[in-house]
Design a protein around this motif. Structure first.
Motif, mmCIF file in Angstrom:
data_model
loop_
_atom_site.group_PDB
_atom_site.id
_atom_site.type_symbol
_atom_site.label_atom_id
_atom_site.label_comp_id
_atom_site.label_asym_id
_atom_site.label_seq_id
_atom_site.Cartn_x
_atom_site.Cartn_y
_atom_site.Cartn_z
ATOM 1 N N ASN A 149 0.816 -1.215 0.000
ATOM 2 C CA ASN A 149 0.000 0.000 0.000
ATOM 3 C C ASN A 149 0.848 1.263 0.000
ATOM 4 O OD1 ASN A 149 -2.406 -1.410 -0.044
ATOM 5 N ND2 ASN A 149 -2.724 -1.323 2.172
ATOM 6 N N GLN A 150 2.121 1.139 0.320
ATOM 7 C CA GLN A 150 3.038 2.280 0.305
ATOM 8 C C GLN A 150 3.882 2.316 -0.966
ATOM 9 O OE1 GLN A 150 2.607 4.625 2.411
ATOM 10 N NE2 GLN A 150 1.152 3.417 3.617
ATOM 11 N N GLY A 151 3.465 1.559 -1.982
ATOM 12 C CA GLY A 151 4.133 1.607 -3.268
ATOM 13 C C GLY A 151 5.311 0.667 -3.420
ATOM 14 N N VAL A 152 5.513 -0.214 -2.464
ATOM 15 C CA VAL A 152 6.622 -1.164 -2.531
ATOM 16 C C VAL A 152 6.227 -2.330 -3.438
ATOM 17 C CG1 VAL A 152 8.107 -2.719 -1.197
ATOM 18 C CG2 VAL A 152 7.418 -0.502 -0.244
ATOM 19 N N LEU A 153 7.172 -2.785 -4.261
ATOM 20 C CA LEU A 153 6.908 -3.851 -5.221
ATOM 21 C C LEU A 153 7.397 -5.200 -4.704
ATOM 22 C CD1 LEU A 153 8.034 -2.029 -8.486
ATOM 23 C CD2 LEU A 153 5.708 -2.232 -7.573
ATOM 24 N N PHE A 154 6.602 -6.230 -4.951
ATOM 25 C CA PHE A 154 6.992 -7.605 -4.671
ATOM 26 C C PHE A 154 7.002 -8.335 -6.011
ATOM 27 C CE2 PHE A 154 5.605 -6.065 -0.659
ATOM 28 C CZ PHE A 154 6.233 -6.826 0.312
ATOM 29 N N THR A 155 8.182 -8.746 -6.459
ATOM 30 C CA THR A 155 8.285 -9.426 -7.757
ATOM 31 C C THR A 155 8.885 -10.815 -7.563
ATOM 32 O OG1 THR A 155 10.477 -8.509 -8.203
ATOM 33 C CG2 THR A 155 8.594 -7.212 -8.928
ATOM 34 N N ARG A 156 8.483 -11.719 -8.434
ATOM 35 C CA ARG A 156 8.850 -13.126 -8.273
ATOM 36 C C ARG A 156 10.360 -13.362 -8.355
ATOM 37 N NH1 ARG A 156 6.052 -17.858 -8.830
ATOM 38 N NH2 ARG A 156 4.204 -16.728 -9.512
ATOM 39 N N ASP A 157 11.035 -12.699 -9.278
ATOM 40 C CA ASP A 157 12.446 -13.015 -9.543
ATOM 41 C C ASP A 157 13.426 -11.939 -9.093
ATOM 42 O OD1 ASP A 157 11.723 -15.437 -10.804
ATOM 43 O OD2 ASP A 157 11.213 -14.329 -12.624
ATOM 44 N N GLU A 158 12.970 -10.969 -8.306
ATOM 45 C CA GLU A 158 13.867 -9.911 -7.857
ATOM 46 C C GLU A 158 13.816 -9.794 -6.335
ATOM 47 O OE1 GLU A 158 13.967 -6.468 -11.089
ATOM 48 O OE2 GLU A 158 11.937 -6.907 -10.429
ATOM 49 N N PRO A 159 14.950 -9.698 -5.667
ATOM 50 C CA PRO A 159 16.292 -9.957 -6.225
ATOM 51 C C PRO A 159 16.516 -11.451 -6.449
ATOM 52 C CG PRO A 159 16.444 -9.505 -3.887
ATOM 53 C CD PRO A 159 15.001 -9.309 -4.256
#
Length: 248
Positions: A149-159
Protein backbone atom coordinates in the motif's frame (compact mmCIF):
# COMPACT_ATOMS: atom_id res chain seq x y z
CA UNK A 1 37.69 -11.49 23.95
CA UNK A 2 34.15 -12.80 23.55
CA UNK A 3 33.07 -13.97 20.12
CA UNK A 4 30.35 -11.30 20.22
CA UNK A 5 30.27 -8.63 22.93
CA UNK A 6 27.44 -6.15 23.46
CA UNK A 7 28.15 -3.25 25.79
CA UNK A 8 25.13 -1.23 26.90
CA UNK A 9 25.49 2.43 27.81
CA UNK A 10 22.94 1.89 30.59
CA UNK A 11 20.38 -0.68 31.68
CA UNK A 12 17.24 1.44 32.01
CA UNK A 13 15.07 3.24 29.44
CA UNK A 14 16.54 1.49 26.39
CA UNK A 15 13.53 -0.46 25.16
CA UNK A 16 11.91 0.04 21.77
CA UNK A 17 9.22 -1.63 19.66
CA UNK A 18 10.80 -1.02 16.24
CA UNK A 19 14.35 -1.82 15.12
CA UNK A 20 15.70 -0.30 11.90
CA UNK A 21 18.80 -1.99 10.45
CA UNK A 22 21.11 0.00 8.18
CA UNK A 23 24.40 -1.85 7.94
CA UNK A 24 26.72 -1.61 4.89
CA UNK A 25 25.51 -3.15 1.66
CA UNK A 26 24.89 -2.53 -2.04
CA UNK A 27 25.12 1.19 -2.79
CA UNK A 28 25.28 1.77 0.98
CA UNK A 29 21.56 2.47 0.67
CA UNK A 30 20.45 1.19 4.07
CA UNK A 31 23.44 2.74 5.84
CA UNK A 32 22.67 6.15 4.33
CA UNK A 33 19.02 5.98 5.39
CA UNK A 34 19.63 4.87 8.98
CA UNK A 35 22.51 7.28 9.62
CA UNK A 36 20.52 10.16 8.13
CA UNK A 37 17.63 9.38 10.49
CA UNK A 38 19.96 9.17 13.49
CA UNK A 39 21.50 12.54 12.66
CA UNK A 40 18.23 14.33 11.93
CA UNK A 41 16.40 12.91 14.95
CA UNK A 42 19.30 13.31 17.36
CA UNK A 43 19.11 9.66 18.41
CA UNK A 44 21.19 8.53 21.38
CA UNK A 45 23.76 5.75 21.27
CA UNK A 46 22.82 3.01 23.73
CA UNK A 47 25.05 0.08 22.76
CA UNK A 48 28.28 -0.95 21.06
CA UNK A 49 28.86 -4.37 19.51
CA UNK A 50 32.30 -5.88 18.91
CA UNK A 51 33.02 -9.30 17.47
CA UNK A 52 35.74 -11.60 16.21
CA UNK A 53 33.52 -12.04 13.15
CA UNK A 54 34.16 -8.49 12.02
CA UNK A 55 37.15 -7.85 9.72
CA UNK A 56 40.51 -7.99 11.56
CA UNK A 57 41.20 -4.27 11.64
CA UNK A 58 41.00 -1.21 13.84
CA UNK A 59 39.71 2.25 13.03
CA UNK A 60 41.72 5.43 13.64
CA UNK A 61 39.75 8.36 15.06
CA UNK A 62 40.35 12.07 14.52
CA UNK A 63 42.88 12.14 17.36
CA UNK A 64 44.87 9.32 15.80
CA UNK A 65 43.75 6.80 18.43
CA UNK A 66 42.80 3.29 17.33
CA UNK A 67 39.42 1.74 18.07
CA UNK A 68 38.16 -1.80 17.56
CA UNK A 69 35.77 -2.42 14.68
CA UNK A 70 32.25 -2.18 16.04
CA UNK A 71 28.60 -1.65 15.23
CA UNK A 72 26.26 0.50 17.27
CA UNK A 73 22.65 0.78 18.36
CA UNK A 74 20.92 4.14 18.74
CA UNK A 75 17.56 5.02 20.29
CA UNK A 76 15.03 7.74 19.58
CA UNK A 77 11.78 8.32 21.46
CA UNK A 78 8.90 10.67 20.68
CA UNK A 79 5.24 10.73 21.65
CA UNK A 80 5.59 7.54 23.64
CA UNK A 81 7.11 5.57 20.74
CA UNK A 82 10.71 4.35 20.75
CA UNK A 83 12.79 3.40 17.72
CA UNK A 84 16.12 1.55 17.71
CA UNK A 85 18.71 1.82 14.92
CA UNK A 86 21.39 -0.78 14.19
CA UNK A 87 24.22 0.85 12.24
CA UNK A 88 27.96 0.59 11.73
CA UNK A 89 30.67 0.00 9.19
CA UNK A 90 30.86 -3.78 9.32
CA UNK A 91 29.14 -7.02 8.53
CA UNK A 92 30.71 -10.41 9.10
CA UNK A 93 33.57 -11.67 6.95
CA UNK A 94 32.25 -15.25 7.16
CA UNK A 95 28.97 -17.08 6.59
CA UNK A 96 29.02 -18.42 10.15
CA UNK A 97 29.54 -14.93 11.51
CA UNK A 98 26.56 -13.57 9.58
CA UNK A 99 24.30 -16.10 11.28
CA UNK A 100 25.76 -15.68 14.75
CA UNK A 101 25.75 -11.87 14.63
CA UNK A 102 22.19 -11.74 13.28
CA UNK A 103 21.07 -14.09 16.04
CA UNK A 104 22.81 -11.90 18.64
CA UNK A 105 21.09 -8.80 17.26
CA UNK A 106 17.73 -10.56 17.49
CA UNK A 107 18.34 -11.81 21.02
CA UNK A 108 19.07 -8.26 22.12
CA UNK A 109 16.08 -6.95 20.16
CA UNK A 110 13.78 -9.41 21.89
CA UNK A 111 15.16 -8.40 25.29
CA UNK A 112 14.52 -4.75 24.46
CA UNK A 113 10.90 -5.42 23.47
CA UNK A 114 11.22 -5.15 19.69
CA UNK A 115 8.09 -6.34 17.86
CA UNK A 116 9.09 -5.46 14.30
CA UNK A 117 12.35 -5.01 12.43
CA UNK A 118 12.82 -3.04 9.22
CA UNK A 119 15.93 -3.98 7.27
CA UNK A 120 17.16 -1.58 4.60
CA UNK A 121 19.37 -2.19 1.60
CA UNK A 122 20.05 -1.71 -2.07
CA UNK A 123 19.03 -3.89 -4.99
CA UNK A 124 21.88 -3.75 -7.51
CA UNK A 125 20.78 -3.85 -11.16
CA UNK A 126 24.12 -3.10 -12.82
CA UNK A 127 23.09 0.10 -14.60
CA UNK A 128 22.09 3.66 -13.82
CA UNK A 129 18.46 4.03 -12.73
CA UNK A 130 16.17 6.98 -13.49
CA UNK A 131 12.91 5.99 -11.80
CA UNK A 132 13.91 4.11 -8.67
CA UNK A 133 11.73 1.25 -7.52
CA UNK A 134 11.59 0.11 -3.91
CA UNK A 135 11.27 -3.66 -3.64
CA UNK A 136 10.09 -5.49 -0.58
CA UNK A 137 10.18 -8.76 1.31
CA UNK A 138 8.44 -9.82 4.52
CA UNK A 139 8.73 -12.74 6.92
CA UNK A 140 4.95 -13.14 7.33
CA UNK A 141 2.32 -13.11 4.55
CA UNK A 142 0.07 -10.81 6.57
CA UNK A 143 2.58 -7.96 6.30
CA UNK A 144 2.64 -7.79 2.52
CA UNK A 145 -0.50 -5.73 1.91
CA UNK A 146 0.58 -3.03 4.39
CA UNK A 147 3.89 -2.65 2.57
CA UNK A 148 2.41 -2.80 -0.93
CA UNK A 149 0.00 0.00 0.00
CA UNK A 150 3.04 2.28 0.31
CA UNK A 151 4.13 1.61 -3.27
CA UNK A 152 6.62 -1.16 -2.53
CA UNK A 153 6.91 -3.85 -5.22
CA UNK A 154 6.99 -7.61 -4.67
CA UNK A 155 8.29 -9.43 -7.76
CA UNK A 156 8.85 -13.13 -8.27
CA UNK A 157 12.45 -13.02 -9.54
CA UNK A 158 13.87 -9.91 -7.86
CA UNK A 159 16.29 -9.96 -6.23
CA UNK A 160 17.31 -13.15 -7.99
CA UNK A 161 19.94 -14.24 -5.48
CA UNK A 162 17.85 -13.53 -2.41
CA UNK A 163 18.85 -11.11 0.34
CA UNK A 164 22.39 -11.54 1.65
CA UNK A 165 23.67 -10.60 5.10
CA UNK A 166 21.88 -9.09 8.07
CA UNK A 167 19.10 -7.58 5.96
CA UNK A 168 17.95 -11.07 5.01
CA UNK A 169 18.85 -13.05 8.10
CA UNK A 170 17.09 -10.67 10.50
CA UNK A 171 13.89 -11.54 8.66
CA UNK A 172 14.56 -15.25 8.33
CA UNK A 173 15.76 -15.79 11.89
CA UNK A 174 13.44 -13.16 13.32
CA UNK A 175 10.37 -15.27 12.63
CA UNK A 176 11.55 -17.78 15.24
CA UNK A 177 11.76 -14.95 17.78
CA UNK A 178 8.22 -13.81 17.01
CA UNK A 179 9.55 -10.58 15.51
CA UNK A 180 7.86 -9.27 12.36
CA UNK A 181 10.28 -8.45 9.56
CA UNK A 182 10.08 -6.13 6.57
CA UNK A 183 12.92 -5.53 4.12
CA UNK A 184 12.98 -2.45 1.87
CA UNK A 185 15.43 -2.47 -1.05
CA UNK A 186 16.08 0.59 -3.18
CA UNK A 187 16.99 -0.03 -6.80
CA UNK A 188 20.57 1.10 -7.49
CA UNK A 189 23.33 0.56 -10.01
CA UNK A 190 25.48 -0.99 -7.30
CA UNK A 191 28.56 0.83 -8.58
CA UNK A 192 28.61 3.81 -6.23
CA UNK A 193 27.17 5.12 -2.97
CA UNK A 194 23.60 6.00 -3.91
CA UNK A 195 21.80 8.70 -1.88
CA UNK A 196 19.10 8.93 -4.57
CA UNK A 197 18.07 5.33 -3.88
CA UNK A 198 18.38 5.98 -0.14
CA UNK A 199 15.98 8.91 -0.46
CA UNK A 200 13.40 6.68 -2.13
CA UNK A 201 13.69 4.11 0.67
CA UNK A 202 13.50 6.79 3.37
CA UNK A 203 10.23 8.11 1.96
CA UNK A 204 8.64 4.65 2.06
CA UNK A 205 10.00 3.85 5.52
CA UNK A 206 8.78 7.15 6.97
CA UNK A 207 5.24 6.39 5.80
CA UNK A 208 5.34 2.85 7.16
CA UNK A 209 6.50 3.84 10.64
CA UNK A 210 4.63 7.15 10.78
CA UNK A 211 7.73 9.17 11.59
CA UNK A 212 8.49 12.47 9.87
CA UNK A 213 12.19 12.99 9.15
CA UNK A 214 13.66 16.07 7.47
CA UNK A 215 14.82 14.84 4.06
CA UNK A 216 16.65 18.01 2.97
CA UNK A 217 20.23 16.82 3.36
CA UNK A 218 19.56 13.49 1.71
CA UNK A 219 17.70 15.23 -1.12
CA UNK A 220 20.70 17.51 -1.65
CA UNK A 221 23.05 14.54 -1.83
CA UNK A 222 20.65 12.80 -4.21
CA UNK A 223 20.59 15.89 -6.47
CA UNK A 224 24.39 15.96 -6.51
CA UNK A 225 24.45 12.30 -7.44
CA UNK A 226 21.87 12.87 -10.19
CA UNK A 227 24.15 15.56 -11.68
CA UNK A 228 26.99 13.03 -11.63
CA UNK A 229 24.77 10.45 -13.33
CA UNK A 230 23.98 12.97 -16.07
CA UNK A 231 27.69 13.51 -16.68
CA UNK A 232 28.26 9.75 -16.84
CA UNK A 233 25.41 9.35 -19.33
CA UNK A 234 26.82 12.16 -21.48
CA UNK A 235 30.24 10.54 -21.47
CA UNK A 236 28.77 7.16 -22.39
CA UNK A 237 26.72 8.66 -25.20
CA UNK A 238 29.72 10.60 -26.54
CA UNK A 239 31.90 7.49 -26.42
CA UNK A 240 29.21 5.48 -28.23
CA UNK A 241 28.94 8.10 -30.96
CA UNK A 242 32.71 8.19 -31.38
CA UNK A 243 32.81 4.40 -31.71
CA UNK A 244 30.07 4.44 -34.33
CA UNK A 245 31.85 7.17 -36.24
CA UNK A 246 35.07 5.17 -36.17
CA UNK A 247 33.33 2.03 -37.39
CA UNK A 248 31.62 3.92 -40.22
Amino acid sequence: MDDIAIQLAREENITGEILIEGLPGVGQVGKLVAEHMIDELGAEKIAEITSIYFPPQVLINEEGVTELARNEIYRYEADGRAFLFLVGDFQSNSAEGHYLLSDAYLQLAQELGVKRVYTLGGYGVGHLVDDIRVLGAVNHPGLREEVENQGVLFTRDEPGGGIIGASGLLLGLGAAYGIEGICLMGETSGYIVDPKSAHAVLQVLSRLIGLVVDETKLEERASEMEALFDKIRDMEEKRSQEELSYIG
